[in-house]
Design a protein around this motif. Structure first.
Motif, short mmCIF file in Angstrom:
data_model
loop_
_atom_site.label_atom_id
_atom_site.label_comp_id
_atom_site.label_asym_id
_atom_site.label_seq_id
_atom_site.Cartn_x
_atom_site.Cartn_y
_atom_site.Cartn_z
N VAL A 175 0.85 -1.20 0.00
CA VAL A 175 0.00 0.00 0.00
C VAL A 175 0.88 1.24 0.00
O VAL A 175 0.63 2.20 -0.75
N TYR A 176 1.90 1.24 0.85
CA TYR A 176 2.85 2.35 0.84
C TYR A 176 3.45 2.54 -0.56
O TYR A 176 3.53 3.66 -1.08
N SER A 200 -2.89 15.00 -3.35
CA SER A 200 -3.37 13.83 -2.61
C SER A 200 -3.78 12.70 -3.55
O SER A 200 -4.54 11.82 -3.18
N CYS A 201 -3.20 12.71 -4.75
CA CYS A 201 -3.67 11.81 -5.81
C CYS A 201 -3.25 10.36 -5.62
O CYS A 201 -3.72 9.47 -6.34
N GLY A 202 -2.36 10.06 -4.66
CA GLY A 202 -1.88 8.70 -4.51
C GLY A 202 -2.70 7.82 -3.59
O GLY A 202 -2.55 6.60 -3.59
N ILE A 203 -3.60 8.41 -2.81
CA ILE A 203 -4.26 7.68 -1.73
C ILE A 203 -5.35 6.74 -2.23
O ILE A 203 -5.34 5.53 -1.94
N VAL A 204 -6.30 7.27 -2.97
CA VAL A 204 -7.39 6.43 -3.49
C VAL A 204 -6.86 5.35 -4.44
O VAL A 204 -7.22 4.17 -4.31
N PRO A 205 -5.98 5.69 -5.41
CA PRO A 205 -5.44 4.64 -6.28
C PRO A 205 -4.70 3.54 -5.52
O PRO A 205 -4.82 2.36 -5.86
N ALA A 206 -3.93 3.92 -4.49
CA ALA A 206 -3.16 2.93 -3.73
C ALA A 206 -4.08 1.91 -3.07
O ALA A 206 -3.86 0.70 -3.13
#
Length: 399
Positions: free
Chosen positions: A213-214, A238-244
């Motif tokens: 996830v990281y 903050s674009c990495g959170i939902v895709p991750a």
């Protein structure tokens, strides 16, 4: 409340408010002045000027204007226009150097631009309900899910759009996992996604899951920092959170693409409510409006995937936002790198924790999501400006 298409924007980083918004404004102004303009002058104000160089604001504007006519950027970080701190004035001059047009516009977050006095919406209102408590009550009354409510309001075309959003999100993860080297900007920040991805393979199942996830969040955030193609969710920062979260659950739990798209719809609904009732602009409310909202969106999406009730999904999202209240926006050197990239990875993990915590409950809790949105908005307005994307306070002030 407008379409979630306006929340999930496909574009290039590193900043929705400082790169995507100004680029869009420049296109609009250039289109209406191109035939007569001999030169342009663009004045940037407040936070837009304070961190514009690090966010490539000048490059985004000049790439649009200079093919039509020479353009100059004027920086005025000390001048904050009353409507919003991300103000900019475009001026066009003819061959005799007479001003032929002038336009002041604001980049209010998530790639949206508005003029002073306008509603902060770039599309028609299609959602009759704008508070989660009302939407939740409607879902419980009719037996529908949040994603079904989205489908009812948006129409069938939303699923094709979300399919494209998901495609871009996956591609950003996969590019970021393979990329190595130092990110542009002068801070000397090396990409870490590949290292986290490799190291995760050496741990037991539980730690491997968290490490992946990281890695996925780092991958997308690093792509954004390098100006790569990403999706605002709700912003570039903050674009990495939902895709991750979704990429991890798609691959580790085998959730189908159809279910992922439904989870995206649920995430978009919660993000949209915040955007409508408060803000997702780091320059306006701090990083709680970017990373905090993204964490809430990802938590809601995860809860949706794991079969959460409307109450449990709401609780997951509430925790994701509540526990980021007060988070400042303090990018070092105005770059979307420190602490932004690391925050994406940490918030992605917190989103999964929020889902798990809510899953152990019946969904009942003391403070609902809408109240947290109100508190986030007020907190953001109370935070001093040097902690809101000016690169003057917080971590950005460390020498």
């Amino acid at each position: 409340m407008e379409s979630i298409r306006q929340l999930f924007k496909i574009g290039h980083g590193p900043s929705s408010s400082h790169t995507m918004g100004p680029r869009q404004a420049a296109k609009i102004f250039c289109d209406r002045t191109r035939e007569k303009a001999a030169r342009y002058q663009v004045t940037l104000y407040g936070a837009l000027a304070a961190t514009g160089r690090g966010h490539l604001t000048d490059q985004a504007i000049l790439e649009v204007l200079t093919p039509a006519a020479p353009a100059e950027i004027v920086w005025k970080p000390e001048t904050v226009l009353p409507f919003h701190t991300n103000g900019m004035t475009f001026e066009a001059f003819d061959a005799e150097d007479a001003k032929i047009d002038s336009w002041t516009v604001y980049s209010v977050g998530g790639g949206d631009i508005v003029e002073e006095g306008q509603e902060r919406s770039s599309g028609p209102s299609i959602y009759p309900l704008t508070k989660i408590k009302d939407i939740q009550a409607e879902c419980e009354r009719t037996g529908t899910s949040y994603w079904e409510y989205v489908g009812q309001c948006e129409g069938e075309g939303i699923w094709d759009y979300l399919a494209e959003v998901w495609k871009v999100m996956q591609a950003a993860v996969e590019r970021g996992i393979e990329a190595e080297g130092v990110l542009p900007g002068g801070l000397g920040v090396r990409r870490k996604a590949v290292s986290y991805y490799v190291h995760a393979e050496g741990y037991n199942k539980s730690l491997k899951s968290r490490g992946l996830v990281y890695a996925y969040a780092l991958a997308v955030s690093e792509e954004n920092a390098a100006g790569g193609k990403i999706v605002t969710a709700p912003t570039c920062g903050s674009c990495g959170i939902v895709p991750a979260v979704l990429y991890h659950l798609h691959h580790s739990k085998g959730f189908s693409e159809k279910r992922i798209l439904r989870a995206l719809a649920t995430a978009g609904l919660f993000g949209n409510v915040v955007k409508y009732n408060a803000s997702v602009s780091g320059a306006e409310v701090g990083c709680q409006g970017e990373v905090g909202v993204a964490c809430a969106m990802a938590a809601a999406a995860a809860s949706q995937l794991f079969g959460g009730t409307p109450a449990q999904i709401e609780y997951s999202a509430e925790m994701g936002l509540e526990h980021h209240l007060g988070l400042t926006c303090d990018p070092v050197c105005g770059l979307v790198q420190i602490p932004c990239i690391e925050r994406n990875a940490y918030a992605a993990a917190r989103a999964l924790d929020a889902n798990l915590y809510a899953a152990f409950s019946d969904g009942r809790h003391s403070v609902d999501f809408d109240r947290i949105v109100e508190v986030m908005k007020q907190t953001g307005h109370d935070i001093p400006s040097l902690y809101k994307e000016t690169a003057l306070g917080g971590l950005a002030a460390i020498k």
